[in-house]
Design a protein around this motif. Structure first.
Motif, PDB file in Angstrom:
ATOM      1  N   ASP A  79       0.821  -1.212   0.000  1.00 26.67           N
ATOM      2  CA  ASP A  79       0.000   0.000   0.000  1.00 26.67           C
ATOM      3  C   ASP A  79       0.851   1.257   0.000  1.00 26.67           C
ATOM      4  OD1 ASP A  79       0.794  -0.648   2.596  1.00 26.67           O
ATOM      5  OD2 ASP A  79      -1.057   0.078   3.513  1.00 26.67           O
ATOM      6  N   GLU A  83       0.946   4.066  -3.048  1.00 32.34           N
ATOM      7  CA  GLU A  83       0.655   5.477  -2.778  1.00 32.34           C
ATOM      8  C   GLU A  83       1.844   6.374  -3.115  1.00 32.34           C
ATOM      9  OE1 GLU A  83      -1.015   8.524   0.641  1.00 32.34           O
ATOM     10  OE2 GLU A  83      -0.680   6.429   1.179  1.00 32.34           O
ATOM     11  N   PHE A  86       2.154   6.586  -6.899  1.00 33.10           N
ATOM     12  CA  PHE A  86       1.036   7.364  -7.428  1.00 33.10           C
ATOM     13  C   PHE A  86       1.300   8.856  -7.247  1.00 33.10           C
ATOM     14  CE2 PHE A  86      -3.142   9.383  -6.954  1.00 33.10           C
ATOM     15  CZ  PHE A  86      -3.761   8.984  -8.126  1.00 33.10           C
ATOM     16  N   ARG A  87       1.776   9.249  -6.077  1.00 28.23           N
ATOM     17  CA  ARG A  87       2.076  10.659  -5.809  1.00 28.23           C
ATOM     18  C   ARG A  87       3.168  11.174  -6.748  1.00 28.23           C
ATOM     19  NH1 ARG A  87       0.519  13.298  -1.341  1.00 28.23           N
ATOM     20  NH2 ARG A  87      -0.846  12.202   0.091  1.00 28.23           N
ATOM     21  N   ALA A 138      -5.743  -2.692  -1.528  1.00 31.49           N
ATOM     22  CA  ALA A 138      -6.246  -1.827  -2.610  1.00 31.49           C
ATOM     23  C   ALA A 138      -7.558  -2.409  -3.101  1.00 31.49           C
ATOM     24  CB  ALA A 138      -5.244  -1.735  -3.762  1.00 31.49           C
ATOM     25  N   CYS A 171      -4.395  14.377  -3.361  1.00 34.32           N
ATOM     26  CA  CYS A 171      -3.734  13.062  -3.437  1.00 34.32           C
ATOM     27  C   CYS A 171      -4.201  12.164  -2.301  1.00 34.32           C
ATOM     28  CB  CYS A 171      -2.213  13.206  -3.404  1.00 34.32           C
ATOM     29  SG  CYS A 171      -1.480  13.550  -5.008  1.00 34.32           S
ATOM     30  N   ARG A 172      -4.336  12.725  -1.106  1.00 36.81           N
ATOM     31  CA  ARG A 172      -4.833  11.942   0.040  1.00 36.81           C
ATOM     32  C   ARG A 172      -6.244  11.420  -0.219  1.00 36.81           C
ATOM     33  NH1 ARG A 172      -2.897  15.789   3.401  1.00 36.81           N
ATOM     34  NH2 ARG A 172      -4.974  16.604   3.793  1.00 36.81           N
ATOM     35  N   ALA A 175      -6.002   8.691  -2.879  1.00 33.37           N
ATOM     36  CA  ALA A 175      -5.352   7.508  -2.290  1.00 33.37           C
ATOM     37  C   ALA A 175      -6.314   6.771  -1.362  1.00 33.37           C
ATOM     38  CB  ALA A 175      -4.084   7.912  -1.548  1.00 33.37           C
ATOM     39  N   SER A 176      -7.114   7.514  -0.615  1.00 38.39           N
ATOM     40  CA  SER A 176      -8.069   6.853   0.285  1.00 38.39           C
ATOM     41  C   SER A 176      -9.168   6.138  -0.497  1.00 38.39           C
ATOM     42  CB  SER A 176      -8.667   7.853   1.277  1.00 38.39           C
ATOM     43  OG  SER A 176      -9.568   8.728   0.642  1.00 38.39           O
ATOM     44  N   LEU A 179      -6.915   2.884  -1.897  1.00 37.86           N
ATOM     45  CA  LEU A 179      -6.436   1.979  -0.857  1.00 37.86           C
ATOM     46  C   LEU A 179      -7.519   1.763   0.187  1.00 37.86           C
ATOM     47  CD1 LEU A 179      -2.889   3.530  -0.605  1.00 37.86           C
ATOM     48  CD2 LEU A 179      -3.490   1.340  -1.647  1.00 37.86           C
ATOM     49  N   ARG A 182      -6.813   3.390   3.996  1.00 36.35           N
ATOM     50  CA  ARG A 182      -6.380   4.780   4.115  1.00 36.35           C
ATOM     51  C   ARG A 182      -7.566   5.673   4.402  1.00 36.35           C
ATOM     52  NH1 ARG A 182      -1.724   3.005   4.011  1.00 36.35           N
ATOM     53  NH2 ARG A 182      -0.076   3.761   2.694  1.00 36.35           N
ATOM     54  N   SER A 184      -8.798   9.739   4.191  1.00 35.28           N
ATOM     55  CA  SER A 184      -8.435  10.982   3.540  1.00 35.28           C
ATOM     56  C   SER A 184      -8.014  12.048   4.536  1.00 35.28           C
ATOM     57  CB  SER A 184      -9.594  11.502   2.682  1.00 35.28           C
ATOM     58  OG  SER A 184     -10.691  11.816   3.509  1.00 35.28           O
TER      59      SER A 184
END
Length: 189
Positions: A79, A83, A86-87, A138, A171-172, A175-176, A179, A182, A184
């Protein structure tokens, strides 16, 4: 390649990087040649098409993004690896205005000069996504095309001046959504 041709090539790429950073994918080939202090014919000898120029400009970044995925596969939990990659992908996509359209069209065109490096990035992301899916961290209902599309879309969005300051927050949130473990509202990584 002769020494003077290699010097022209390197100079053209450096100048093109500056001009494209300032003006995006619509940067003028004539402006690049003028700033590099060469004739347009010299630029076109090295880069006969705009796409060829962008392929050369972007290949280094795309190759680095592909390499980063390989490093993260062996050094980070699934994970975190996904992430982090991805960032980095979002940051790269947002680095040049207009690059998203080039990458999106190359994604579906095997004849494009950008097709191979875009597919390498897509495959790298697919490996990271599959690894996180196998781990159960994910969401299982997405694939590499979804990941590539989300990265491209978010990169475009944070490349817009009005959203640049919200890049980490956005991005958070994304990503949440990707994944399963995660939030946010978690810390910025």
């Amino acid at each position: 390649m002769r020494a003077d041709a290699r010097k022209n090539y390197s100079r053209l790429l450096a100048v093109a990087r500056e001009v494209v950073t300032e003006h995006g994918a619509d940067a003028s080939m004539r402006d690049i040649a003028r700033r590099a202090e060469v004739g347009l014919a010299t630029l076109l000898r090295h880069f006969p098409t705009r796409e060829g120029l962008f392929e050369a400009l972007l290949r280094e970044n795309l190759d680095a993004l592909t390499q980063k995925a390989s490093e993260l596969e062996t050094s980070s939990p699934p994970d975190d690896a996904l992430e982090s990659w991805f960032r980095e992908g979002v940051a790269f996509v947002g680095s040049y205005s207009g690059v998203v359209a080039l990458m999106a069209s190359a994604h579906a065109d095997p004849d494009s000069a950008l097709y191979a490096p875009c597919m390498a990035v897509r495959s790298a992301g697919a490996r990271l996504l599959l690894r996180a899916q196998d781990e159960g961290t994910a969401r299982a209902d997405m694939d590499a095309d979804d990941l590539f599309a989300l990265m491209s879309a978010l990169g475009w969005l944070v490349g817009q001046h009005s959203f640049a300051s919200r890049a980490d927050h956005l991005c958070r949130i994304v990503a949440s959504a990707i994944l399963t473990n995660r939030s946010s509202s978690g810390p910025i990584r």
